[in-house]
Design a protein around this motif. Structure first.
Motif, short mmCIF file in Angstrom:
data_model
loop_
_atom_site.label_atom_id
_atom_site.label_comp_id
_atom_site.label_asym_id
_atom_site.label_seq_id
_atom_site.Cartn_x
_atom_site.Cartn_y
_atom_site.Cartn_z
N UNK A 211 -10.48 7.25 -4.03
CA UNK A 211 -10.39 8.81 -4.31
C UNK A 211 -9.10 9.60 -4.41
N UNK A 212 -8.60 9.53 -3.45
CA UNK A 212 -7.09 10.47 -3.21
C UNK A 212 -6.21 9.77 -4.14
N UNK A 213 -5.79 8.81 -3.69
CA UNK A 213 -4.75 7.96 -4.50
C UNK A 213 -5.15 7.77 -5.82
N UNK A 214 -6.27 7.13 -6.25
CA UNK A 214 -6.32 7.00 -7.78
C UNK A 214 -6.48 8.44 -8.36
N UNK A 215 -7.09 9.40 -7.76
CA UNK A 215 -7.20 10.65 -8.30
C UNK A 215 -5.85 11.39 -8.51
N UNK A 216 -4.97 11.22 -7.75
CA UNK A 216 -3.61 11.68 -8.01
C UNK A 216 -2.93 10.94 -9.27
N UNK A 217 -3.03 9.67 -9.11
CA UNK A 217 -2.50 8.77 -10.13
C UNK A 217 -2.92 9.17 -11.74
N UNK A 241 -7.50 0.57 -11.66
CA UNK A 241 -7.29 1.08 -10.08
C UNK A 241 -8.56 1.03 -9.55
N UNK A 242 -9.73 1.49 -10.02
CA UNK A 242 -10.88 1.29 -9.03
C UNK A 242 -11.03 -0.03 -8.81
#
Length: 302
Positions: A211-217, A241-242
């Motif tokens: 959620x957070x890390x993948x979304x920011x990237x 990434x997921x």
């Protein structure tokens, strides 16, 4: 005895109205789906209003068409997620009792099935309006982490999909079966004079990674690195990434009970030995990782 964190007093329901003959409850899980879809729709709508982000400075669809995409995504998530769970995780039970298949309010949704359902629904919609599918997929990949983040937080609130028994000091004593069914000495803790099983809060691991890390990237790559100008690049980044995040978290997540047995306590779907194998979640992420690598490489060559 080992340290652990007692599960906070959280209810799966945000609120409920009970009139005896009628009961309505708003569950955190439903709110998570709603929030993910609405915020994702808004983010895609904003991206479509910025043609400079896209190849040739032309957005793949008009902002007003994003509402139709949302409708297709909702259908794809519900139908694909449910059928994915039926086919991937417990086909025998649903073949024996097919009337259980539409009962999604009882739980049982698979992310990989939902992703496939969304893909098919989006392809049909793109064909209908004449939008380039790969660019629309990039737009959806950019925002999917929002839904994943809210979904995993609601899994934690519901005390479901918990992790394996753990001696980590941040392990959580989940209520119900999770606290009572410890496969071995690992994770046993004493709390208020009783012995419980503490487990990894794997839902929070997934909320952080998927959620957070993948979304920011992905947002950084879309808005700061120009990846939306290369069709397929952001979709490949999401799949990679997921897939890698889910593969990693599966080492800490409790596998589905239909794969566990006295001879297979870890719950491997493919077991090479009692301690080496792959869970169903890991098996399903391997094609995603390979597809992500291929799409990212294809976009770079183009």
């Amino acid at each position: 005895m080992l340290l652990a964190i007692p599960f906070p007093p959280l209810s799966p329901e945000l609120f409920s109205i009970d009139l005896g003959w009628f009961r309505f409850a708003l569950r955190w899980y439903a709110l998570a789906y709603l929030a993910g879809l609405v915020i994702g729709w808004w983010m895609i709508w904003r991206a479509m209003k910025r043609p400079a982000l896209w190849p040739g400075d032309v957005a793949p669809m008009q902002p007003v068409q994003v509402e139709g995409l949302l409708t297709a995504v909702v259908l794809g998530v519900i139908i694909g997620g449910r059928l994915g769970y039926v086919l991937f995780y417990d086909p025998a039970q649903f073949l024996a009792e097919p009337w259980l298949i539409p009962q999604i309010w009882e739980g049982g949704m698979a992310f990989h099935g939902g992703l496939l359902g969304v893909t098919i629904a989006a392809l049909i919609y793109c064909r209908r309006i004449g939008a380039p599918p790969l660019q629309v997929a990039d737009a959806m990949s950019m925002v999917i982490a929002v839904g994943l983040f809210f979904g995993r937080i609601s899994n934690f609130i519901n005390a479901e999909l918990w992790g394996r028994a753990s001696d980590a000091p941040w392990a959580v004593i989940f209520p119900g079966e999770a606290a009572q069914d410890c496969p071995g000495p690992e994770g046993l803790v004493e709390y208020l004079g009783l012995t419980y099983c503490a487990r990894h809060p794997s839902q929070l691991y997934e909320a952080l990674l998927e959620g957070l890390i993948m979304g920011v990237i992905l947002l950084y790559l879309a808005y700061r690195r120009g990846w939306l100008k290369r069709p397929g690049a952001l979709t490949g980044g999401f799949l990679l990434i997921y897939g890698a995040s889910r593969f990693f978290v599966e080492f800490f997540r409790q596998p589905d009970e239909q794969f566990t047995s006295p001879d297979n306590p870890i719950g491997f779907a493919i077991a090479l030995s009692p301690s080496i194998g792959l869970t169903m979640g890991q098996i399903l992420t391997i094609p995603m990782i390979l597809a992500g690598i291929w799409l990212a490489a294809r976009a770079k060559r183009a």
